[in-house]
Design an enzyme around this catalytic site. Structure first.
Site, PDB file in Angstrom:
ATOM      1  CB  SER A  56      -0.954   0.009   1.199  1.00 46.91           C
ATOM      2  OG  SER A  56      -0.235   0.066   2.411  1.00 46.91           O
ATOM      3  CG  HIS A  57       2.058   3.309   2.377  1.00 50.77           C
ATOM      4  ND1 HIS A  57       1.063   2.501   2.884  1.00 50.77           N
ATOM      5  CD2 HIS A  57       1.606   4.576   2.493  1.00 50.77           C
ATOM      6  CE1 HIS A  57       0.067   3.248   3.314  1.00 50.77           C
ATOM      7  NE2 HIS A  57       0.365   4.523   3.089  1.00 50.77           N
ATOM      8  CG  ASP A 197      -3.986  -2.042   2.750  1.00 54.77           C
ATOM      9  OD1 ASP A 197      -3.284  -2.311   1.751  1.00 54.77           O
ATOM     10  OD2 ASP A 197      -3.596  -2.194   3.915  1.00 54.77           O
TER      11      ASP A 197
HETATM   12  P1  NDP Z   1      -1.345  -3.635   9.033  1.00 54.65           P
HETATM   13  O1  NDP Z   1      -2.638  -3.731   9.716  1.00 54.65           O
HETATM   14  O2  NDP Z   1      -1.145  -4.436   7.809  1.00 54.65           O
HETATM   15  O3  NDP Z   1      -0.183  -4.034  10.029  1.00 54.65           O
HETATM   16  C1  NDP Z   1      -0.021  -3.329  11.243  1.00 54.65           C
HETATM   17  C2  NDP Z   1       1.119  -3.928  12.042  1.00 54.65           C
HETATM   18  O4  NDP Z   1       0.696  -5.189  12.555  1.00 54.65           O
HETATM   19  C3  NDP Z   1       2.373  -4.205  11.235  1.00 54.65           C
HETATM   20  O5  NDP Z   1       3.484  -3.942  12.026  1.00 54.65           O
HETATM   21  C4  NDP Z   1       2.237  -5.693  10.871  1.00 54.65           C
HETATM   22  O6  NDP Z   1       3.496  -6.333  10.685  1.00 54.65           O
HETATM   23  C5  NDP Z   1       1.553  -6.222  12.104  1.00 54.65           C
HETATM   24  N1  NDP Z   1       0.718  -7.378  11.834  1.00 54.65           N
HETATM   25  C6  NDP Z   1      -0.204  -7.524  10.862  1.00 54.65           C
HETATM   26  N2  NDP Z   1      -0.819  -8.734  10.975  1.00 54.65           N
HETATM   27  C7  NDP Z   1      -0.264  -9.345  12.052  1.00 54.65           C
HETATM   28  C8  NDP Z   1      -0.452 -10.607  12.689  1.00 54.65           C
HETATM   29  N3  NDP Z   1      -1.356 -11.476  12.246  1.00 54.65           N
HETATM   30  N4  NDP Z   1       0.301 -10.905  13.769  1.00 54.65           N
HETATM   31  C9  NDP Z   1       1.215 -10.026  14.245  1.00 54.65           C
HETATM   32  N5  NDP Z   1       1.457  -8.824  13.681  1.00 54.65           N
HETATM   33  C10 NDP Z   1       0.715  -8.485  12.607  1.00 54.65           C
HETATM   34  O7  NDP Z   1      -0.973  -2.091   8.730  1.00 54.65           O
HETATM   35  P2  NDP Z   1      -1.968  -0.888   8.478  1.00 54.65           P
HETATM   36  O8  NDP Z   1      -2.903  -1.310   7.413  1.00 54.65           O
HETATM   37  O9  NDP Z   1      -2.524  -0.404   9.739  1.00 54.65           O
HETATM   38  O10 NDP Z   1      -0.955   0.201   7.891  1.00 54.65           O
HETATM   39  C11 NDP Z   1      -0.302  -0.035   6.660  1.00 54.65           C
HETATM   40  C12 NDP Z   1       0.722   1.029   6.405  1.00 54.65           C
HETATM   41  O11 NDP Z   1       0.074   2.243   6.056  1.00 54.65           O
HETATM   42  C13 NDP Z   1       1.661   1.376   7.548  1.00 54.65           C
HETATM   43  O12 NDP Z   1       2.989   1.236   7.099  1.00 54.65           O
HETATM   44  C14 NDP Z   1       1.369   2.831   7.853  1.00 54.65           C
HETATM   45  O13 NDP Z   1       2.478   3.590   8.266  1.00 54.65           O
HETATM   46  C15 NDP Z   1       0.856   3.315   6.525  1.00 54.65           C
HETATM   47  N6  NDP Z   1       0.055   4.525   6.668  1.00 54.65           N
HETATM   48  C16 NDP Z   1       0.632   5.723   6.382  1.00 54.65           C
HETATM   49  C17 NDP Z   1      -0.077   6.888   6.577  1.00 54.65           C
HETATM   50  C18 NDP Z   1       0.534   8.225   6.341  1.00 54.65           C
HETATM   51  O14 NDP Z   1      -0.106   9.232   6.595  1.00 54.65           O
HETATM   52  N7  NDP Z   1       1.760   8.300   5.877  1.00 54.65           N
HETATM   53  C19 NDP Z   1      -1.470   6.875   7.037  1.00 54.65           C
HETATM   54  C20 NDP Z   1      -1.957   5.548   7.323  1.00 54.65           C
HETATM   55  C21 NDP Z   1      -1.213   4.416   7.146  1.00 54.65           C
HETATM   56  P3  NDP Z   1       4.008  -6.679   9.169  1.00 54.65           P
HETATM   57  O15 NDP Z   1       4.366  -5.361   8.569  1.00 54.65           O
HETATM   58  O16 NDP Z   1       5.166  -7.595   9.355  1.00 54.65           O
HETATM   59  O17 NDP Z   1       2.833  -7.330   8.466  1.00 54.65           O
HETATM   60  O1  PYC Z   2      -2.861   4.659   3.551  1.00 58.99           O
HETATM   61  O2  PYC Z   2      -4.072   5.865   4.922  1.00 58.99           O
HETATM   62  C1  PYC Z   2      -3.142   5.741   4.127  1.00 58.99           C
HETATM   63  C2  PYC Z   2      -2.297   6.911   3.838  1.00 58.99           C
HETATM   64  C3  PYC Z   2      -2.594   8.220   4.034  1.00 58.99           C
HETATM   65  C4  PYC Z   2      -1.497   8.947   3.614  1.00 58.99           C
HETATM   66  C5  PYC Z   2      -0.571   8.081   3.163  1.00 58.99           C
HETATM   67  N1  PYC Z   2      -1.069   6.835   3.329  1.00 58.99           N
END
Ligand code: NDP
Ligand code: PYC
Length: 346
Positions: A56-57, A197
């Site tokens: 997703s990133h 996502d």
């Molecule tokens: P996920 O829900 O996929 O994962 C969240 C964390 O939980 C990760 O560290 C992941 O490790 C871990 N994880 C996932 N599944 C399991 C499991 N079954 N058991 C144990 N650990 C688990 O991430 P999000 O969807 O919440 O976020 C995705 C990305 O989006 C992030 O990198 C976030 O920084 C980015 N994002 C950026 C934003 C921005 O403004 N720049 C805004 C919102 C999100 P692993 O990575 O190893 O799967």
């Molecule tokens: O996936 O929510 C997101 C996000 C927001 C800004 C960058 N990534």
């Protein structure tokens, strides 16, 4: 919420080394008006995300970076202004540029302060963060420090108990050293699912699990398009995730001098996608409290977690994918690679 199903496996694939992908992305950024420093920083970040399977990133974000640069919303040439404000505090004005070069510019001073005072904070404002957050914290843990970071994004999440969106997807990332193993790292959006996502699910024609979002009438929906077209996301974990998202708004925006997720208006910049907000990092040197035993204690915690049946720690999936990518190359769908090559002017 893990990424929607791996669409990559069914398609015709091309494979690149990390260096080849980084070089290709750097060319795209340079061609769309960034400075060499900014191109290097964003390309390394984005290629690293793709290498680790953080789809997703990863390269999925490149068209959004390009349209944002073309719209004039962000300054790809910004030179961050670093201020040494207190014994444990560094401030950076990113100059309406990207957050990663601002962090890179402030990093040496931040680490010096964390090592001398035991703890130091970095407040980045006037910045755009369009990436995964773990790349910002993981390197600190690789050098023995504990780091936590928060960044706010754009209004698309309904606070628990409210009926309209206000918060961003607002991730929290944490990294800690572990003796004899990779650092412990987690990075999670405080929304039930990252906005990226939802976009990927919409593109792949997939439905979402229940509880991720609402449609334009505020009704629960599993249709990602309904969320993207006038609907909104929900916080993870009801009132608990909502409180964490509120905390991120306060730390990443109010504390840094950046915008809240609802404070910027990109309507006059068609194509703009990058949130213009702020970011906070807190770095702790565990040698000042627990000494070298902190990393041993981290390892002991992980050992005990495995002892009670845990199979997967946060970060394990990324590290497995990283190993595969470094051994076999980074697999991209061929049409995606061709799109990147076009953006690079090849
Ligand atoms: P996920 O829900 O996929 O994962 C969240 C964390 O939980 C990760 O560290 C992941 O490790 C871990 N994880 C996932 N599944 C399991 C499991 N079954 N058991 C144990 N650990 C688990 O991430 P999000 O969807 O919440 O976020 C995705 C990305 O989006 C992030 O990198 C976030 O920084 C980015 N994002 C950026 C934003 C921005 O403004 N720049 C805004 C919102 C999100 P692993 O990575 O190893 O799967
Ligand atoms: O996936 O929510 C997101 C996000 C927001 C800004 C960058 N990534």
């Amino acid at each position: 919420m893990s990424a929607p199903s791996d669409h990559v496996s069914a398609a015709v694939m091309s494979t690149l080394s990390l260096e080849e992908l980084t070089q290709l992305l750097e060319t795209i950024f340079l061609r769309h008006g960034t400075s060499a420093e900014v191109a290097r920083s964003l390309a390394a970040n984005c290629a690293g995300a793709e290498r680790d399977g953080a789809h997703s990133h990863g390269v999925f974000r490149i068209p959004g970076y390009v349209s944002t640069l073309q719209s004039g919303w962000v300054n790809g040439q910004a030179v961050p202004q670093v201020e040494d404000v207190a014994s444990g505090f560094v401030r950076v004005d990113a100059g309406n540029g990207f957050a990663q070069p601002a962090l890179a510019a402030a990093r040496p001073l931040l680490v010096e302060k964390a090592r001398s005072a035991g703890i130091a904070a970095l407040a980045i404002r006037n910045s755009h963060h369009f990436a995964a957050l773990w790349p910002d914290v993981e390197p600190f843990a690789e050098e023995g420090l504990v780091a936590i970071s928060v960044v706010n994004s754009m209004t698309c999440v309904v606070p628990h108990g409210a009926d309209r969106p206000l918060f961003g997807t607002n991730p929290i990332a944490f990294a800690a050293p572990q003796a004899g193993a990779a650092p412990i790292v987690f990075d999670l959006a405080t929304s039930a699912i990252a906005h990226g996502d939802v976009q990927i699910a919409a593109r792949n024609g997939e439905r979402l699990p229940p509880g991720m979002g609402v449609d334009s009438l505020g009704q629960p929906t599993q249709d990602p398009k309904a969320i993207l077209e006038g609907g909104a996301l929900l916080p993870f974990g009801g009132h608990k995730g909502s409180a964490l998202s509120m905390m991120v708004e306060l730390l990443a925006a109010a504390l840094t001098g950046g915008n809240f997720s609802f404070e910027f208006d990109w309507d006059n910049h068609p194509g703009a996608k990058t949130p213009w907000t702020g970011q906070l990092l807190i770095v702790i040197d565990p040698a000042k409290s627990a000494g070298q035993s902190f990393a041993e204690r981290s390892h002991e915690l992980v050992r005990q977690m495995h002892g009670v049946g845990l199979k997967r720690l946060p970060g394990d999936r990324r590290h497995l994918q990283r190993e595969k990518s470094l051994k076999y190359g980074i697999a991209l769908e061929t049409p995606t690679l061709e799109q990147l090559q076009r953006l690079a002017g090849f």
